[in-house]
Design a protein around this motif. Structure first.
Motif, mmCIF file in Angstrom:
data_model
loop_
_atom_site.group_PDB
_atom_site.id
_atom_site.type_symbol
_atom_site.label_atom_id
_atom_site.label_comp_id
_atom_site.label_asym_id
_atom_site.label_seq_id
_atom_site.Cartn_x
_atom_site.Cartn_y
_atom_site.Cartn_z
ATOM 1 N N SER A 57 0.818 -1.205 0.000
ATOM 2 C CA SER A 57 0.000 0.000 0.000
ATOM 3 C C SER A 57 0.856 1.261 0.000
ATOM 4 N N THR A 60 -0.659 4.101 0.887
ATOM 5 C CA THR A 60 -1.292 4.876 1.949
ATOM 6 C C THR A 60 -1.514 3.981 3.149
ATOM 7 N N THR A 61 -1.455 4.597 4.313
ATOM 8 C CA THR A 61 -1.686 3.861 5.547
ATOM 9 C C THR A 61 -3.080 4.189 6.032
ATOM 10 N N SER A 62 -3.842 3.158 6.336
ATOM 11 C CA SER A 62 -5.214 3.382 6.768
ATOM 12 C C SER A 62 -5.249 3.946 8.185
ATOM 13 N N ASP A 63 -6.373 4.571 8.518
ATOM 14 C CA ASP A 63 -6.570 5.094 9.873
ATOM 15 C C ASP A 63 -6.491 3.977 10.896
ATOM 16 N N SER A 64 -6.986 2.802 10.545
ATOM 17 C CA SER A 64 -6.948 1.661 11.461
ATOM 18 C C SER A 64 -5.513 1.268 11.794
ATOM 19 N N THR A 65 -4.642 1.302 10.798
ATOM 20 C CA THR A 65 -3.245 0.953 11.027
ATOM 21 C C THR A 65 -2.581 1.964 11.956
ATOM 22 N N GLY A 123 -6.353 -2.854 9.469
ATOM 23 C CA GLY A 123 -5.833 -1.837 8.560
ATOM 24 C C GLY A 123 -5.109 -2.459 7.377
ATOM 25 N N LYS A 167 -7.682 -3.731 4.938
ATOM 26 C CA LYS A 167 -8.288 -2.631 4.168
ATOM 27 C C LYS A 167 -7.317 -2.094 3.124
ATOM 28 N N GLU A 168 -6.034 -1.970 3.488
ATOM 29 C CA GLU A 168 -5.038 -1.480 2.538
ATOM 30 C C GLU A 168 -4.874 -2.444 1.363
ATOM 31 N N GLN A 222 -7.856 -2.134 -0.935
ATOM 32 C CA GLN A 222 -7.774 -0.903 -1.728
ATOM 33 C C GLN A 222 -6.748 -1.038 -2.848
#
Length: 101
Positions: A2, A4-9, A52, A55-56, A59
C-alpha cells in the motif's frame, strides 16, 4: 504494498505503543490492573493494525484491477447493446415477412 496507511493501522500502532507504556508503568508500580489494561490495549492495537492491513490490501487490489474492471464493464455494455439491436432487427424482419404475406 500500500502507498497509503489506513486510519486503522495508525490507530492500532498508537494503541500498541500506549498499551506497552501502560503495561510497563503497571508492572513498575505493581499495579496489576494497569498492566492488564496495557496488555489489552496492545491486543486491540494489533487487531486494529491487522484490520488496517486488510483494508489497505483491498484498496490496492481495487486500484490495480480498476482498469480491467472498467474495460469489462464497457464490453458488457457493448454486448448488451448489440444483443438488443439483434433482437430488434429479428423482430423487424419477422414483422416485415408477416406484412408481405
Amino acid at each position: 504494498m500500500s502507498t497509503t496507511t489506513s486510519d486503522s493501522t495508525i490507530k492500532g500502532k498508537f494503541d500498541e505503543v500506549a498499551g506497552k507504556i501502560k503495561q510497563g508503568v503497571g508492572e513498575t508500580f505493581n499495579d496489576q490492573k494497569l498492566a492488564n489494561k496495557g496488555t489489552a490495549q496492545q491486543i486491540k492495537g494489533h487487531a486494529e493494525q491487522a484490520w488496517g492491513s486488510v483494508k489497505e490490501a483491498a484498496q490496492d487490489t481495487h486500484e490495480r484491477n480498476k482498469p480491467a474492471a472498467e474495460q469489462t464493464a464497457h464490453d458488457v455494455r457493448e454486448n448488451l447493446a448489440s444483443a438488443a439491436r439483434n433482437v430488434k432487427e429479428s423482430i423487424q424482419d419477422a414483422t416485415d415477412k408477416h406484412k408481405n404475406r
